[in-house]
Scaffold this motif. Structure first.
Motif, PDB file in Angstrom:
ATOM      1  N   GLY A   1     -17.817   5.186  42.217  1.00 21.92           N
ATOM      2  CA  GLY A   1     -17.449   5.796  43.488  1.00 21.92           C
ATOM      3  C   GLY A   1     -16.248   5.116  44.100  1.00 21.92           C
ATOM      4  O   GLY A   1     -15.404   4.547  43.396  1.00 21.92           O
ATOM      5  N   LEU A   2     -16.159   5.156  45.433  1.00 24.52           N
ATOM      6  CA  LEU A   2     -14.979   4.657  46.138  1.00 24.52           C
ATOM      7  C   LEU A   2     -15.034   3.157  46.404  1.00 24.52           C
ATOM      8  O   LEU A   2     -14.041   2.586  46.837  1.00 24.52           O
ATOM      9  N   HIS A   3     -16.169   2.527  46.170  1.00 17.23           N
ATOM     10  CA  HIS A   3     -16.291   1.089  46.422  1.00 17.23           C
ATOM     11  C   HIS A   3     -16.168   0.347  45.097  1.00 17.23           C
ATOM     12  O   HIS A   3     -17.163  -0.014  44.466  1.00 17.23           O
ATOM     13  N   ALA A   4     -14.937   0.141  44.662  1.00 20.49           N
ATOM     14  CA  ALA A   4     -14.685  -0.474  43.358  1.00 20.49           C
ATOM     15  C   ALA A   4     -15.241  -1.894  43.326  1.00 20.49           C
ATOM     16  O   ALA A   4     -15.085  -2.656  44.281  1.00 20.49           O
ATOM     17  N   ASP A   5     -15.891  -2.230  42.217  1.00 21.07           N
ATOM     18  CA  ASP A   5     -16.479  -3.557  42.054  1.00 21.07           C
ATOM     19  C   ASP A   5     -16.278  -3.987  40.603  1.00 21.07           C
ATOM     20  O   ASP A   5     -16.802  -3.348  39.687  1.00 21.07           O
ATOM     21  N   LEU A   6     -15.530  -5.063  40.392  1.00 20.89           N
ATOM     22  CA  LEU A   6     -15.212  -5.498  39.037  1.00 20.89           C
ATOM     23  C   LEU A   6     -16.458  -5.877  38.256  1.00 20.89           C
ATOM     24  O   LEU A   6     -16.587  -5.535  37.078  1.00 20.89           O
ATOM     25  N   ASP A   7     -17.404  -6.567  38.878  1.00 22.10           N
ATOM     26  CA  ASP A   7     -18.617  -6.979  38.168  1.00 22.10           C
ATOM     27  C   ASP A   7     -19.395  -5.767  37.648  1.00 22.10           C
ATOM     28  O   ASP A   7     -19.873  -5.756  36.508  1.00 22.10           O
ATOM     29  N   THR A   8     -19.517  -4.736  38.478  1.00 16.69           N
ATOM     30  CA  THR A   8     -20.241  -3.531  38.063  1.00 16.69           C
ATOM     31  C   THR A   8     -19.548  -2.848  36.897  1.00 16.69           C
ATOM     32  O   THR A   8     -20.184  -2.407  35.936  1.00 16.69           O
TER      33      THR A   8
ATOM     34  N   ALA B   1       0.975   2.798  56.808  1.00 19.25           N
ATOM     35  CA  ALA B   1      -0.186   3.411  56.155  1.00 19.25           C
ATOM     36  C   ALA B   1      -1.441   2.820  56.777  1.00 19.25           C
ATOM     37  O   ALA B   1      -1.399   1.713  57.343  1.00 19.25           O
ATOM     38  N   PRO B   2      -2.588   3.530  56.725  1.00 17.40           N
ATOM     39  CA  PRO B   2      -3.815   2.993  57.309  1.00 17.40           C
ATOM     40  C   PRO B   2      -4.149   1.613  56.747  1.00 17.40           C
ATOM     41  O   PRO B   2      -4.165   1.407  55.534  1.00 17.40           O
ATOM     42  N   THR B   3      -4.419   0.664  57.629  1.00 13.79           N
ATOM     43  CA  THR B   3      -4.585  -0.732  57.242  1.00 13.79           C
ATOM     44  C   THR B   3      -5.714  -1.352  58.050  1.00 13.79           C
ATOM     45  O   THR B   3      -5.903  -1.032  59.222  1.00 13.79           O
ATOM     46  N   SER B   4      -6.459  -2.245  57.425  1.00 14.82           N
ATOM     47  CA  SER B   4      -7.578  -2.897  58.094  1.00 14.82           C
ATOM     48  C   SER B   4      -7.089  -4.074  58.932  1.00 14.82           C
ATOM     49  O   SER B   4      -5.997  -4.611  58.734  1.00 14.82           O
TER      50      SER B   4
ATOM     51  N   LEU C   1      -4.062  -6.812  58.114  1.00 15.84           N
ATOM     52  CA  LEU C   1      -2.983  -7.071  59.066  1.00 15.84           C
ATOM     53  C   LEU C   1      -2.905  -8.558  59.405  1.00 15.84           C
ATOM     54  O   LEU C   1      -1.808  -9.119  59.530  1.00 15.84           O
ATOM     55  N   ALA C   2      -4.066  -9.191  59.548  1.00 11.85           N
ATOM     56  CA  ALA C   2      -4.074 -10.629  59.817  1.00 11.85           C
ATOM     57  C   ALA C   2      -3.453 -11.406  58.658  1.00 11.85           C
ATOM     58  O   ALA C   2      -2.678 -12.351  58.858  1.00 11.85           O
ATOM     59  N   ARG C   3      -3.794 -10.997  57.438  1.00  9.09           N
ATOM     60  CA  ARG C   3      -3.234 -11.681  56.270  1.00  9.09           C
ATOM     61  C   ARG C   3      -1.723 -11.525  56.210  1.00  9.09           C
ATOM     62  O   ARG C   3      -0.996 -12.484  55.928  1.00  9.09           O
TER      63      ARG C   3
ATOM     64  N   ILE D   1      -5.699 -13.683  38.046  1.00  5.64           N
ATOM     65  CA  ILE D   1      -4.291 -14.059  38.144  1.00  5.64           C
ATOM     66  C   ILE D   1      -3.424 -12.897  38.613  1.00  5.64           C
ATOM     67  O   ILE D   1      -2.584 -13.053  39.511  1.00  5.64           O
ATOM     68  N   ALA D   2      -3.612 -11.732  38.012  1.00  5.15           N
ATOM     69  CA  ALA D   2      -2.654 -10.648  38.177  1.00  5.15           C
ATOM     70  C   ALA D   2      -2.937  -9.729  39.354  1.00  5.15           C
ATOM     71  O   ALA D   2      -2.004  -9.221  39.978  1.00  5.15           O
ATOM     72  N   LEU D   3      -4.216  -9.500  39.668  1.00  7.16           N
ATOM     73  CA  LEU D   3      -4.545  -8.441  40.614  1.00  7.16           C
ATOM     74  C   LEU D   3      -5.330  -8.897  41.843  1.00  7.16           C
ATOM     75  O   LEU D   3      -5.161  -8.315  42.921  1.00  7.16           O
ATOM     76  N   ALA D   4      -6.172  -9.885  41.711  1.00  8.42           N
ATOM     77  CA  ALA D   4      -7.007 -10.287  42.846  1.00  8.42           C
ATOM     78  C   ALA D   4      -6.193 -10.659  44.087  1.00  8.42           C
ATOM     79  O   ALA D   4      -6.565 -10.266  45.200  1.00  8.42           O
ATOM     80  N   PRO D   5      -5.072 -11.405  43.963  1.00  9.47           N
ATOM     81  CA  PRO D   5      -4.334 -11.759  45.187  1.00  9.47           C
ATOM     82  C   PRO D   5      -3.816 -10.544  45.956  1.00  9.47           C
ATOM     83  O   PRO D   5      -3.674 -10.603  47.182  1.00  9.47           O
ATOM     84  N   ASP D   6      -3.525  -9.452  45.257  1.00  3.22           N
ATOM     85  CA  ASP D   6      -2.966  -8.266  45.910  1.00  3.22           C
ATOM     86  C   ASP D   6      -3.996  -7.157  46.106  1.00  3.22           C
ATOM     87  O   ASP D   6      -3.644  -6.083  46.626  1.00  3.22           O
ATOM     88  N   TRP D   7      -5.254  -7.381  45.690  1.00  4.25           N
ATOM     89  CA  TRP D   7      -6.217  -6.292  45.713  1.00  4.25           C
ATOM     90  C   TRP D   7      -6.450  -5.707  47.106  1.00  4.25           C
ATOM     91  O   TRP D   7      -6.565  -4.478  47.239  1.00  4.25           O
ATOM     92  N   PRO D   8      -6.528  -6.511  48.181  1.00  2.00           N
ATOM     93  CA  PRO D   8      -6.705  -5.867  49.497  1.00  2.00           C
ATOM     94  C   PRO D   8      -5.603  -4.859  49.809  1.00  2.00           C
ATOM     95  O   PRO D   8      -5.874  -3.758  50.298  1.00  2.00           O
ATOM     96  N   ARG D   9      -4.354  -5.206  49.494  1.00  2.00           N
ATOM     97  CA  ARG D   9      -3.251  -4.279  49.740  1.00  2.00           C
ATOM     98  C   ARG D   9      -3.342  -3.063  48.822  1.00  2.00           C
ATOM     99  O   ARG D   9      -3.158  -1.921  49.254  1.00  2.00           O
ATOM    100  N   LEU D  10      -3.629  -3.294  47.551  1.00  2.00           N
ATOM    101  CA  LEU D  10      -3.742  -2.177  46.606  1.00  2.00           C
ATOM    102  C   LEU D  10      -4.893  -1.251  46.993  1.00  2.00           C
ATOM    103  O   LEU D  10      -4.761  -0.025  46.940  1.00  2.00           O
ATOM    104  N   ARG D  11      -6.011  -1.847  47.381  1.00  2.00           N
ATOM    105  CA  ARG D  11      -7.185  -1.056  47.742  1.00  2.00           C
ATOM    106  C   ARG D  11      -6.898  -0.167  48.947  1.00  2.00           C
ATOM    107  O   ARG D  11      -7.321   0.991  48.994  1.00  2.00           O
ATOM    108  N   LEU D  12      -6.186  -0.691  49.934  1.00  2.00           N
ATOM    109  CA  LEU D  12      -5.852   0.118  51.102  1.00  2.00           C
ATOM    110  C   LEU D  12      -4.973   1.294  50.722  1.00  2.00           C
ATOM    111  O   LEU D  12      -5.125   2.399  51.249  1.00  2.00           O
TER     112      LEU D  12
END
Length: 326
Positions: free
Chosen positions: A85-92, A270-273, A277-279, A144-155
């Motif tokens: 679904g829409l709540h992506a989870d790497l472990d799942t 774009a819509p942002t949490s 925004l704090a980050r 290394i490649a994606l976790a640091p940017d995932w909040p931005r990518l996810r938004l």
């Protein structure tokens, strides 16, 4: 050109999903051929040295790198199990990958051209152990490649789903499908995709088709996967500014509303949490929340809920103020 039967019943069961594994495999294809993905060059330059040092890309890389060829080479469908679904989870998603039947892994590996490397041969001989190793490599690559940017990518992905859902509600499924990408069109109960290496059976009325917005699949659609349900990954909207440096704050606007609030308006294209925004700005989440409350009261920001997150975006009035101040 691939033609896939997509009946009205199948169209009625179209759903969206966000996937970590799709971003993994699509971003690896970018690293394979960065010249064909110019919008991501800044990201490539930043992450490639660390990935090379970790032996996750390049001539000394392991199983993951060998499974993801340069475009338009065949990409094994087992790498992208259907996201929930829409709540992506790497472990799942990694758990679903590890549960891939051995016969499926071998059947997909048999579609790769040429002689198997030792790593691919080992995966073919023992899929259970090979998938465990693969999951470990994916986790290291993600860190290394994606976790640091995932909040931005996810938004960005969430904003795309919101826009597409509005298009579906306003104009119907045909308009949605025909607006996904220039390589995709739907006509006469058939989904036509201009792509090679696409294992694509007709889509039954159940379970329909999964549409997966992706950051790194640009400029093409990546694949329609065989399986249950089949999936179509397409480029999310808004990629052109994804890796740009933070926008400047017009001094004239800062003099009126304050530099902090002007900076937030500049960031809200774009819509942002609040946390994102704090980050980006270095403000505290509480400070961001206070500024957003004042901007909403002035009609410069609107906020809506997406799952558990509250996303804010600037209004047309704020756009006009930024344009005039600039």
């Amino acid at each position: 050109m691939v033609a896939i039967g997509l009946s009205a019943g199948g169209v009625a069961r179209i759903r969206f999903a966000v996937s970590c594994l799709w971003e993994v495999v699509a971003s690896l294809r970018v690293l394979r051929d960065p010249g064909d993905h110019a919008v991501h060059l800044r990201w490539v330059r930043r992450v490639r040295p660390r990935l090379t040092e970790a032996r996750l890309v390049g001539p000394d890389a392991g199983l993951l790198w060998q499974l993801v060829p340069a475009p338009p080479g065949y990409l094994a469908d087992f790498l992208t199990p259907p996201p929930a679904g829409l709540h992506a989870d790497l472990d799942t998603e990694l758990a679903a990958l590890r549960d891939t039947p051995a016969g499926t892994v071998r059947a997909h590996l048999d579609l790769y051209p040429g002689t198997r490397t030792p790593a691919l041969a080992a995966l073919h001989a023992d899929p259970v152990a090979g998938l465990r190793r693969l999951a470990e490599e994916i986790r290291a690559y993600w860190r290394i490649a994606l976790a640091p940017d995932w909040p931005r990518l996810r938004l960005l992905l969430d904003a795309d789903v919101s826009a597409r859902a509005r298009r579906l509600a306003e104009d119907g499924a045909g308009a949605l499908l025909n607006d996904l990408h220039q390589q995709v069109r739907w006509e006469d109960d058939t989904l036509l995709i201009a792509q090679r290496h696409c294992l694509a059976p007709d889509v039954p009325e159940r379970p329909g088709l999964v549409l997966v917005p992706s950051v790194f699949v640009w400029p093409s659609v990546l694949s329609v996967s065989a399986g249950d349900p089949p999936q179509l990954a397409y480029p999310a909207r808004g990629l052109a500014t994804l890796w740009e440096r933070p926008p400047g704050v017009p001094d004239a606007l800062a003099a009126v509303v304050g530099r902090g609030r002007a900076r937030l308006l500049a960031e809200l294209a774009a819509p942002t949490s609040t946390s994102e925004l704090a980050r980006r700005t270095g403000m505290s989440p509480g400070g961001v929340s206070q500024h957003l409350t004042a901007l909403r009261a002035a009609g410069l920001v609107v906020t809506h809920r997406r799952g558990r997150m509250l996303l804010s975006a600037r209004t047309d009035l704020a756009d006009a103020l930024l344009s005039a101040a600039a």
